[in-house]
Design a protein around this motif. Structure first.
Motif, mmCIF file in Angstrom:
data_model
loop_
_atom_site.group_PDB
_atom_site.id
_atom_site.type_symbol
_atom_site.label_atom_id
_atom_site.label_comp_id
_atom_site.label_asym_id
_atom_site.label_seq_id
_atom_site.Cartn_x
_atom_site.Cartn_y
_atom_site.Cartn_z
ATOM 1 N N ARG A 34 0.843 -1.206 0.000
ATOM 2 C CA ARG A 34 0.000 0.000 0.000
ATOM 3 C C ARG A 34 0.872 1.247 0.000
ATOM 4 N NH1 ARG A 34 -3.141 -2.664 4.052
ATOM 5 N NH2 ARG A 34 -5.197 -3.207 3.267
ATOM 6 N N GLY B 233 -5.779 9.200 6.045
ATOM 7 C CA GLY B 233 -5.140 9.265 4.741
ATOM 8 C C GLY B 233 -5.929 8.621 3.628
ATOM 9 N N GLU B 234 -5.353 8.727 2.447
ATOM 10 C CA GLU B 234 -6.022 8.257 1.253
ATOM 11 C C GLU B 234 -5.114 7.236 0.574
ATOM 12 O OE1 GLU B 234 -7.141 10.029 -3.111
ATOM 13 O OE2 GLU B 234 -6.112 11.267 -1.645
ATOM 14 N N THR B 235 -5.703 6.156 0.103
ATOM 15 C CA THR B 235 -4.914 5.106 -0.526
ATOM 16 C C THR B 235 -4.605 5.468 -1.975
ATOM 17 O OG1 THR B 235 -6.089 3.525 0.863
ATOM 18 C CG2 THR B 235 -4.844 2.635 -0.978
ATOM 19 N N ASP B 236 -3.304 5.613 -2.293
ATOM 20 C CA ASP B 236 -2.896 5.856 -3.679
ATOM 21 C C ASP B 236 -2.679 4.537 -4.408
ATOM 22 O OD1 ASP B 236 -3.045 8.558 -3.681
ATOM 23 O OD2 ASP B 236 -0.905 8.918 -3.397
ATOM 24 N N VAL B 237 -2.140 3.550 -3.682
ATOM 25 C CA VAL B 237 -1.881 2.245 -4.277
ATOM 26 C C VAL B 237 -2.279 1.166 -3.282
ATOM 27 C CG1 VAL B 237 -0.038 0.629 -4.928
ATOM 28 C CG2 VAL B 237 0.022 2.976 -5.768
ATOM 29 N N GLU B 238 -2.942 0.146 -3.778
ATOM 30 C CA GLU B 238 -3.212 -1.034 -2.952
ATOM 31 C C GLU B 238 -3.233 -2.218 -3.907
ATOM 32 O OE1 GLU B 238 -6.256 -0.797 0.148
ATOM 33 O OE2 GLU B 238 -6.967 -2.777 -0.471
ATOM 34 N N VAL B 239 -2.117 -2.936 -3.961
ATOM 35 C CA VAL B 239 -2.047 -4.076 -4.884
ATOM 36 C C VAL B 239 -1.589 -5.325 -4.144
ATOM 37 C CG1 VAL B 239 -1.582 -2.659 -6.910
ATOM 38 C CG2 VAL B 239 0.319 -3.560 -5.571
ATOM 39 N N HIS C 96 -12.572 12.638 1.998
ATOM 40 C CA HIS C 96 -11.710 12.385 0.848
ATOM 41 C C HIS C 96 -10.996 11.067 1.089
ATOM 42 C CE1 HIS C 96 -9.591 13.657 -2.738
ATOM 43 N NE2 HIS C 96 -8.538 13.073 -2.207
ATOM 44 N N ILE C 97 -11.456 10.019 0.430
ATOM 45 C CA ILE C 97 -10.906 8.699 0.723
ATOM 46 C C ILE C 97 -10.416 8.033 -0.551
ATOM 47 C CG2 ILE C 97 -12.284 8.312 2.785
ATOM 48 C CD1 ILE C 97 -14.114 6.597 0.964
ATOM 49 N N GLY C 98 -9.676 6.952 -0.384
ATOM 50 C CA GLY C 98 -9.094 6.277 -1.532
ATOM 51 C C GLY C 98 -9.950 5.191 -2.109
ATOM 52 N N ASN C 99 -10.129 4.104 -1.391
ATOM 53 C CA ASN C 99 -10.789 2.942 -1.980
ATOM 54 C C ASN C 99 -11.706 2.275 -0.975
ATOM 55 O OD1 ASN C 99 -9.140 1.670 -0.182
ATOM 56 N ND2 ASN C 99 -7.657 1.021 -1.711
ATOM 57 N N SER D 159 -11.207 -0.080 1.122
ATOM 58 C CA SER D 159 -10.630 -0.252 2.466
ATOM 59 C C SER D 159 -10.796 1.017 3.286
ATOM 60 C CB SER D 159 -9.135 -0.593 2.377
ATOM 61 O OG SER D 159 -8.942 -1.654 1.498
ATOM 62 N N ASP D 160 -10.542 2.174 2.630
ATOM 63 C CA ASP D 160 -10.705 3.454 3.332
ATOM 64 C C ASP D 160 -12.167 3.683 3.699
ATOM 65 O OD1 ASP D 160 -8.050 3.737 2.694
ATOM 66 O OD2 ASP D 160 -8.344 5.273 1.164
ATOM 67 N N ARG E 267 -13.117 1.686 6.725
ATOM 68 C CA ARG E 267 -12.609 2.342 7.943
ATOM 69 C C ARG E 267 -13.490 3.525 8.323
ATOM 70 N NH1 ARG E 267 -7.433 0.999 6.001
ATOM 71 N NH2 ARG E 267 -7.316 2.878 4.755
ATOM 72 N N GLY F 211 -6.534 -0.141 -5.429
ATOM 73 C CA GLY F 211 -7.365 -1.012 -4.626
ATOM 74 C C GLY F 211 -8.698 -1.211 -5.311
#
Lengths: 188, 801
Positions: A155, A175-181, B327-330, B332-333, B336, B627
């Motif tokens: 991540r 925080g914000e996920t930029d990558v999750e592989v 402001h979230i990513g995917n 998983s975020d 949460r 993700g």
């Protein structure tokens, strides 16, 4: 009928405003700059042999793409370098890792293993250690402890509220996920 | 030279005659300008003399003993505008004077209890007056509209408030601002109307598509924002409203000044500034929810009896912070965020607004001309231009920091003309034509692939509507409209998406160029939409019963056709489809009203069947390098909505009043047999008021708002594997379950003082969410992340001068 209606609409609007057809040029193409299309892990084993495994975003895969499977030997120590790329414009591939390193206060990399027996230590030099002394995780050392097969999730987190490296794998909040592989791992 | 000397002789002669003869009789007849009907009981005065006579049953009047020469008559009629009429007396003189009898259009005197033009005589319509709007001076248009039963709002936080009419919103709700159809990227669920409500004199809401004049696509309804009427007299007046609120630690200032003349000329200037910092929920600061707004408008015109014009310009500018923790990513975020009771980011209060945020600017210019034609009707011609620029900022890194992720510029030109045949007392016919050109430019400088493509759109609409007054009880209304839309877009598709949507099979011929990973395409659409409405109204005793049917059809909007990517604020992938056709609605509505007496009420049930209803719903999960994301796909289904709006009022005494409203809507996707998403839950509001005119017009209101839990919702929940302690755990992602019911108490007090020589000062105090209740609202898109607002006190000072 349709054509006439369009002409009529055109005509009526044209009476009121004659200067609205300013450009008939095609819009310019956007190759996104911030996009990360590829994540690679480069393993250097004790005999200094290098192997690279790359995960590509499904939107940017070509027909030859196969899901990477990381093959490791049991009881060995590997030096691992993680890299991020933007290959959205094939003419101009871009390495994103440098930007991550530059903005190390805002980034954090974590590694989570599922059923694969790997101990992990962060080996980042100062260049990838943030202002609070946290090693952000671009450089790591993987110690394989038992034969197993499983997965590792890599991540990249942007602007986490907190970073925790007490166990090497890393954990965070916010925080914000930029990558999750996720990569498959086989340890023999 | 000869002519001048002749003129002098004539003038001299007429003076000498005037001096000699003062026994002339003036006979006259007063008639309605429109249909020639005689006007009874008008007062006719001779300027400068103590003479006053009345017109008789046939409109005739007679004045004796007048000297020869010029004089001016002042004619007043209770249903007409006062008229000054010059007459030249030469011997016994006779005149025929035409008066403007349709005062409802000039709006100064009440006719049959209504001061305004109804947009629909048989449909469902409600209205908010200036006094109520002023209470919302520092809030948003969407907040004020909720005063009307059946109107709720789809929120993104508390400053992005989008009106929902009987369960429908966005492209299905048409907003007319000062006679201009708003084109402000209204397709987006997080795009609020770009209107300063302080520029409005009143707002009407037509529930449904019965107001065909404005458009045939108002499946949800039409909101008509109208300016205050400017009187035709010599006057100068203005007002200033200052508001300060504890929650958000900010407020607003709005001011307007009007100058008008007896000869019909007028000018008005109006401006508003609003500023708020972070708002607060009962238990925490909602970080990055500040708002700053700057608006002004200018108006100039000539309002004459037989013709006139009006020039209007307005500017609207707002900057709205979007809750940081949203402001979230995917996925998983998202998990949460949903599972955390409080937002992940809580900072100290600040006035700063950082990304994620919206910056929107809207310019509106309008020129209108009208001419009344005797014994026929009134012609209107209008041209308007709108420029809307929407910037949305995400949290970005590197060189892109501070660059917007979305930059859309929408320009719209409209030319409208209609003719209202109102000469006949029984018939009223309105016909019109409407042409429109629109151009959307998504700025490529964002470096982010365009959400909405470059497009050009041409529209042509024609309509005819009429009403027929059958007798004193019955009135019938009918209307037809046809709209043609031509849309020409230039859109980039990622090849992977292009193939995944099977466009390679259906649309191979629209590819213009190959750019490696992307195709440039040229989709072109033509839509023909037919809409119609018909209804009857029956008035008896204190009651009125209306029945209306409205057929409306709407072409898909750009988002529904072209969306193909990640939507950050929602952490979803949104997919549109080029194959969509138009949406058609059949709505049946009834409205039963009693508006006289101590107890009055309105009951408005409706049934709306929508064919090819476009909805956005989740159908899978897509894995990307960031993700997994739920994929929300636009789909066309059949839907039916039914519900009822009820209002009631009971005047208990001259001091106490009780009023209430209730709304319920039930929406279902009949194709898949499940409930529709985002339907407003049942809600009930009760207000008790106390009024004492002798105590500075003191007015106290206590309101209780109850919003039920929405139990009728589609279950779009899904499971996702989350890695916890070296093991994958199949975790429920609960994006569907609505929040609990809530009850809010509000209080407001106002009184009027006269501390100055001229004008007045009105002091208002209000409290919202008085009990500081923690709650979340089903129709707030940020409900996964944080509670709604806590207690707020507002002090308002209104100066009239």
């Amino acid at each position: 009928m349709m054509k006439n209606l369009k002409l009529l609409a055109l005509f009526i609007t044209a009476i009121a405003f004659t200067s609205c057809s300013d450009d008939d040029d095609a819009p310019e193409v956007i190759n996104e700059e911030e996009v990360i299309t590829d994540v690679s892990l480069t393993f250097t084993n004790e005999s200094n042999e290098e192997t690279t495994y790359t995960f590509t975003d499904p939107q940017y895969r070509d027909e030859n793409y196969v899901d990477p499977v990381i093959l490791l030997n049991e009881g060995e120590i590997y030096q691992v370098e993680t890299n991020f790329y933007n290959n959205s414009n094939p003419q101009d591939p871009e390495l994103i890792t440098a930007e991550v390193q530059e903005e190390r206060d805002d980034h954090f990399i974590t590694y989570s293993f599922s059923e694969a027996s790997v101990d992990l230590n962060r080996t980042d030099s100062e260049a990838s250690t943030d202002s609070n002394g946290v090693q952000i995780g671009l450089f790591t050392e993987w110690i394989t402890t038992a034969t197993s097969s499983g997965e590792v999730i890599v991540r990249l987190i942007h602007q986490p509220e907190s970073k925790d490296t007490s166990d090497g794998y890393g954990s965070f909040s916010g925080g914000e996920t930029d990558v999750e592989v996720s990569f498959d791992i086989e340890i023999q | 030279m000869k002519a001048i000397s002749a003129l002098i002789i004539i003038i001299a002669f007429s003076f000498s005659v005037q001096a000699q003869n003062c026994s002339n009789t003036l006979t006259g007849k007063l008639v309605d300008f429109h249909n020639g009907d005689p006007l009874t009981d008008a007062i006719i005065q001779v300027d400068g003399k103590d003479i006053e006579v009345y017109s008789d049953f046939d409109g005739n009047f007679k004045i004796n003993d007048l000297c020869e020469g010029k004089l001016e008559l002042k004619i007043s009629h209770p249903e007409c505008q006062d008229l000054i009429y010059p007459v030249l007396i030469e011997g016994n003189t006779s005149v025929k004077i035409k008066l403007e009898h349709h005062l409802k259009e000039l709006g100064e005197v009440l006719i049959t209890g209504r001061q305004y033009i109804q947009q629909t005589k048989t449909g469902q319509e409600q209205r908010i007056e200036k006094e109520t709007l002023e209470k919302y001076s520092s809030a948003t248009l969407g907040d004020a509209l909720k005063e009307i039963s059946g109107v709720s709002s789809l929120n993104t936080g508390n400053r992005v408030v989008k009106p929902v009419i009987q369960g429908l919103h966005s492209s299905r709700v048409l907003i007319m601002n000062h006679g201009v159809r708003m084109e402000d990227q209204q397709w987006g669920a997080e795009h609020a109307p770009n209107i300063d409500l302080n520029s409005a004199g009143n707002i009407s809401v037509v529930k449904g598509a019965s107001a065909l004049q404005y458009g045939g696509d108002a499946i949800g309804g039409t909101i008509i924002v109208e300016p205050e009427k400017i009187p035709v007299k010599d006057t100068l007046y203005g007002k200033t409203i200052l508001s300060g609120s504890t929650n958000g630690r900010g407020g607003s200032v709005t001011s307007s000044l009007v100058k008008s003349f007896k000869n019909g000329w007028y000018a008005k200037a109006q401006g508003t500034v609003k500023k708020f910092g972070d708002f607060e929920a009962p238990d925490y600061v909602l970080s990055n929810t500040g708002n700053e707004e700057k608006d002004f408008s200018l108006n100039l015109g000539l309002n004459k009896f037989s013709s006139g014009f009006d020039i209007f310009y307005s500017y609207y500018n707002t900057e709205i912070g979007i809750l940081s923790s949203s402001h979230i990513g995917n996925v998983s975020d998202l998990i949460r965020a949903i599972n955390s009771p409080a937002p992940s980011i809580i900072r100290d209060f600040t006035y700063d607004i950082n990304p994620p945020k919206q910056e929107v600017e809207h310019h509106l210019a309008r020129f209108k001309y009208y001419k009344r034609i005797e014994n026929l009707g009134k012609l209107n011609v209008q041209y308007d231009y709108q420029l809307n620029n929407r910037l949305e900022y995400d949290i970005r890194t590197g060189d892109d920091r501070g660059k917007p992720s979305l930059d859309l510029e929408l320009q719209t030109h409209t030319l409208t003309s209609n003719f209202k045949f109102d000469a006949n007392n029984e018939y009223l016919i309105n016909v019109g034509i409407n042409s429109n050109y629109q151009e959307n430019f998504p700025n490529p400088a964002t470096g982010v692939r365009r959400l909405i493509p470059d497009y050009k759109q041409y529209k042509l609409g024609v309509f005819a509507s009429g009403e027929y007054k059958i007798d004193n009880h019955w009135l019938a209304e009918m209307g037809f409209r046809f709209d043609y839309t031509h849309l020409d877009a230039e859109k980039f598709y990622l090849k992977s998406r292009w193939n995944e949507r099977n466009y390679d099979e259906d649309f191979a011929d629209i590819i213009v160029e190959d750019f490696g990973t992307q195709y440039l395409t040229n989709p072109v659409f033509n839509f023909n939409n037919f809409s119609a409405t018909g209804g009857v109204s029956y008035t008896f005793n204190q009651f009125q019963l209306n029945g209306n049917y409205a057929l409306a059809s709407r072409a898909p909007n750009p988002a529904e056709l072209f969306a193909d990517g990640l939507h950050h604020s929602a952490a979803i992938i949104e997919l549109g489809d080029l194959r969509f056709g138009k949406e058609t609605s059949h709505k049946f509505s009834i409205s039963f009203t009693k508006n006289k007496g101590d107890f009055s009420f309105n009951i408005s049930p409706y049934y709306n069947y929508i064919n090819n209803f476009l909805l956005l719903e989740p159908n899978s999960v897509e894995t990307t390098i960031r993700g997994a994301f739920p994929v929300w796909e636009y789909r066309q289904v059949n839907a039916r909505l039914f519900g009822v709006d009820i209002d009631w009022n009971y005047r208990m005494s001259d001091k106490f009043n009780y009023r209430g409203k209730f709304a319920y809507v039930n929406g279902r996707d009949t194709k898949n047999n499940k409930y529709l998403i985002d339907m407003p839950p049942a809600n009930l509001a009760n207000t008790i008021s106390f009024q004492q005119k002798n105590w500075h017009n003191l007015n106290l209101n206590l309101t209780g708002d109850f919003v039920a839990r929405q139990n009728q919702y589609p279950d779009n929940n899904f499971y996702y594997n989350v890695l916890e302690n070296d093991n994958y755990v199949n975790t429920l992602v609960d994006v569907s379950t609505p929040p609990e019911a809530y009850f809010l108490v509000g209080f407001n007090a106002r009184a009027t003082f006269y501390p100055f020589k001229k004008g007045s000062l009105e002091v208002g105090f209000s409290a919202n969410n008085l009990l500081n209740t923690s709650y979340r609202d089903y129709l707030n898109r940020l409900r996964y992340y944080a509670d709604n607002l806590g207690r707020n006190f507002t002090l308002q000072l209104k100066f009239n001068y």
